[in-house]
Design a protein around this motif. Structure first.
Motif, PDB file in Angstrom:
ATOM      1  N   GLY A 168       4.275  17.891  -3.715  1.00  0.00           N
ATOM      2  CA  GLY A 168       3.452  16.705  -3.569  1.00  0.00           C
ATOM      3  C   GLY A 168       3.881  15.727  -2.498  1.00  0.00           C
ATOM      4  N   ILE A 169       4.961  16.013  -1.779  1.00  0.00           N
ATOM      5  CA  ILE A 169       5.412  15.106  -0.721  1.00  0.00           C
ATOM      6  C   ILE A 169       4.464  15.199   0.466  1.00  0.00           C
ATOM      7  N   GLN A 170       3.979  14.064   0.940  1.00  0.00           N
ATOM      8  CA  GLN A 170       3.031  14.037   2.057  1.00  0.00           C
ATOM      9  C   GLN A 170       3.581  13.344   3.304  1.00  0.00           C
ATOM     10  N   ASP A 181       0.829  -1.216   0.000  1.00  0.00           N
ATOM     11  CA  ASP A 181       0.000   0.000   0.000  1.00  0.00           C
ATOM     12  C   ASP A 181       0.859   1.260   0.000  1.00  0.00           C
ATOM     13  N   ALA A 182       2.141   1.102   0.327  1.00  0.00           N
ATOM     14  CA  ALA A 182       3.065   2.235   0.404  1.00  0.00           C
ATOM     15  C   ALA A 182       4.468   1.765   0.033  1.00  0.00           C
ATOM     16  N   ILE A 183       5.281   2.720  -0.408  1.00  0.00           N
ATOM     17  CA  ILE A 183       6.642   2.440  -0.881  1.00  0.00           C
ATOM     18  C   ILE A 183       7.621   3.379  -0.180  1.00  0.00           C
ATOM     19  N   LEU A 184       8.789   2.862   0.162  1.00  0.00           N
ATOM     20  CA  LEU A 184       9.860   3.681   0.732  1.00  0.00           C
ATOM     21  C   LEU A 184      10.805   4.147  -0.368  1.00  0.00           C
ATOM     22  N   GLY A 200      -1.897   4.506  -6.901  1.00  0.00           N
ATOM     23  CA  GLY A 200      -2.631   4.673  -5.645  1.00  0.00           C
ATOM     24  C   GLY A 200      -1.800   4.438  -4.405  1.00  0.00           C
ATOM     25  N   LEU A 201      -0.490   4.300  -4.562  1.00  0.00           N
ATOM     26  CA  LEU A 201       0.399   4.012  -3.441  1.00  0.00           C
ATOM     27  C   LEU A 201       0.827   5.282  -2.717  1.00  0.00           C
ATOM     28  N   THR A 202       1.033   5.166  -1.415  1.00  0.00           N
ATOM     29  CA  THR A 202       1.628   6.250  -0.628  1.00  0.00           C
ATOM     30  C   THR A 202       3.140   6.163  -0.740  1.00  0.00           C
ATOM     31  N   THR A 203       3.796   7.322  -0.759  1.00  0.00           N
ATOM     32  CA  THR A 203       5.255   7.382  -0.824  1.00  0.00           C
ATOM     33  C   THR A 203       5.811   7.920   0.491  1.00  0.00           C
ATOM     34  N   LEU A 204       6.640   7.132   1.155  1.00  0.00           N
ATOM     35  CA  LEU A 204       7.377   7.592   2.332  1.00  0.00           C
ATOM     36  C   LEU A 204       8.792   7.904   1.873  1.00  0.00           C
ATOM     37  N   VAL A 205       9.153   9.188   1.891  1.00  0.00           N
ATOM     38  CA  VAL A 205      10.494   9.599   1.455  1.00  0.00           C
ATOM     39  C   VAL A 205      11.368   9.779   2.687  1.00  0.00           C
ATOM     40  N   GLU A 206      12.458   9.046   2.734  1.00  0.00           N
ATOM     41  CA  GLU A 206      13.316   9.022   3.921  1.00  0.00           C
ATOM     42  C   GLU A 206      14.535   9.925   3.748  1.00  0.00           C
ATOM     43  N   MET A 214       9.312   8.559  -9.530  1.00  0.00           N
ATOM     44  CA  MET A 214       8.761   7.409  -8.811  1.00  0.00           C
ATOM     45  C   MET A 214       7.519   7.793  -8.007  1.00  0.00           C
ATOM     46  N   SER A 215       7.512   8.999  -7.465  1.00  0.00           N
ATOM     47  CA  SER A 215       6.334   9.462  -6.730  1.00  0.00           C
ATOM     48  C   SER A 215       5.120   9.544  -7.651  1.00  0.00           C
TER      49      SER A 215
END
Length: 411
Positions: free
Chosen positions: A322-324, A276-279, A301-307, A293-294
């Protein structure tokens, strides 16, 4: 503006076209050479690139062309295929271009081992060349180099067109960010992303009796808002099969695919397995790749977690629209040392204001073991935490979550 992926495709087509339409292009035609980790034919390198490579490579051994390599490497036979020549040159050119782009953004992790045109040759002898820096400089770079080889092999077995068809049968995407917000509102403490993690390069095996589905179910029972599932096999002993098994077991928590993403193909693969989400890790991805990639994640429909793990990376990511969801890793990704004060340092007044204005959720990562640790990062400004080691090692992960927060956060 093209992403590196689009740029790579364009360069490949241009290189192939150039060689097909240039019959007078000068190629060297005898013997073979080893450049970096790969043996390549001298027929695959134009003479002018051979000369340019002279300054960048250093000779470390000379062996007869007739002798067999002792290290098990494969010597490719000379080829007259112009398109194969073009691809070899293209790979080198793209690698150089990527190095220049990432260096300009302060990224020290190289995407793959540096390779290039060989130094030069003498008669029938074969040269093995060692470019400067062909040994990984730290564990993260080693992981990324291995991931490049791993993904290349996976793509051969499951091309992108096959993955796109598989998405038709993938389970529906769940709201990762919505689950974090609801948990934070309900409990008054940072929402928990509990990590299903068997091992790590720095700590070794964390849990011998590792059952990913049982652990995931215990996390959900203990009040986790979302789950993070390690899918890297070599360094973390995870797998995409674990991700798929947890999703198929009926766990309702949204799932983050915890992987070292270096190519868009991996995003489609993770989605097909139920993510459901990608790092996305800023330490290894330039801005263009994060943007590209975002957009793919949004399309799927995937959430993006940017580290991020330092101020420069924080500034870069806050400069991307667009970063959430931003994760602050308290672990130095090169030395693997942990310092939870890193979260507070990166959430200074300027960054914190920008994050508040854009309604970005910040996730605290690494080094969180006690209720005091949770309170510390919460006061710094995080609304979610990603925790693995301190709870996965507990005989009962459900109780481990209560111990981490100092109270029961289950529903």
């Amino acid at each position: 503006m093209l992403s590196l992926f689009s740029l790579a495709h364009a360069m490949e087509m241009a290189a192939a076209s150039s060689i097909r339409t240039s019959p007078r292009a000068s190629f060297l035609t005898s013997s073979t050479l080893k450049c970096g980790p790969n043996f390549i034919s001298k027929t695959s390198i134009p003479a002018n690139l051979m000369e340019k490579g002279h300054k960048r490579a250093s000779l470390f051994s000379i062996r007869s062309q007739q002798s067999e390599p002792k290290d098990g490497s494969v010597i490719l036979p000379p080829t007259s295929d112009s398109e194969a020549n073009a691809v070899t040159i293209k790979d080198w050119e793209i690698g150089r271009m990527q190095d220049e782009i990432v260096s300009s953004q302060g990224i020290r992790i190289r995407r793959r081992p540096p390779t290039g045109p060989p130094l030069h040759y003498v008669g029938p002898f074969e040269f093995r060349l060692q470019n400067e820096g062909n040994t990984p400089r730290n564990i993260l770079e080693e992981i990324v180099w291995h991931k490049h080889t791993e993904v290349s092999k996976l793509k051969e077995r499951r091309p992108l067109i096959a993955l796109k068809r598989a998405l038709e049968n993938a389970p529906p995407v769940r709201d990762f960010i919505g689950a974090l917000k609801a948990s934070h509102l309900r409990t008054g403490v940072p929402a928990l992303i509990a990590e299903v993690k068997k091992a790590s390069p720095s700590r070794g095996v964390l849990r011998e009796d590792f059952d990913p589905v049982q652990i995931a179910q215990a996390y959900e029972k203990g009040g986790a808002a979302c789950l993070s599932v390690l899918t890297d096999e070599k360094y973390f002993q995870g797998s995409f099969e674990n991700l798929e098994a947890i999703r198929n077991a009926g766990v309702k928590c949204p799932l983050l695919c915890k992987e070292f993403i270096i190519e868009a193909w991996q995003i489609y693969y993770a989605r097909a397995k139920g993510a459901d989400a990608i790092l996305l890790i800023a330490a290894i991805l330039p801005d263009l790749d994060i943007k590209y990639m975002s957009k793919i994640c949004k399309m799927l429909g995937l959430t993006t977690l940017v580290e991020v793990h330092n101020e420069e990376e924080m500034d870069r990511v806050l400069g991307i629209d667009g970063i959430q969801l931003i994760g602050i890793n308290n672990r130095d990704l090169e030395s693997f040392k942990v310092d939870i004060s890193n979260t507070k340092k990166l959430l200074d007044s300027e960054h914190r204001q920008a994050i508040h204005d854009r309604d970005i959720i910040v996730v605290g990562e690494s080094g969180l073991f006690t209720p005091d640790d949770i309170s510390y990062v919460q006061e710094a400004g995080v609304k979610a935490v990603l925790v693995g080691e301190s709870i996965v090692k507990q005989s009962d992960p459900t109780k481990g979550i209560a111990g981490l927060f100092g109270k029961d956060i289950s529903v």
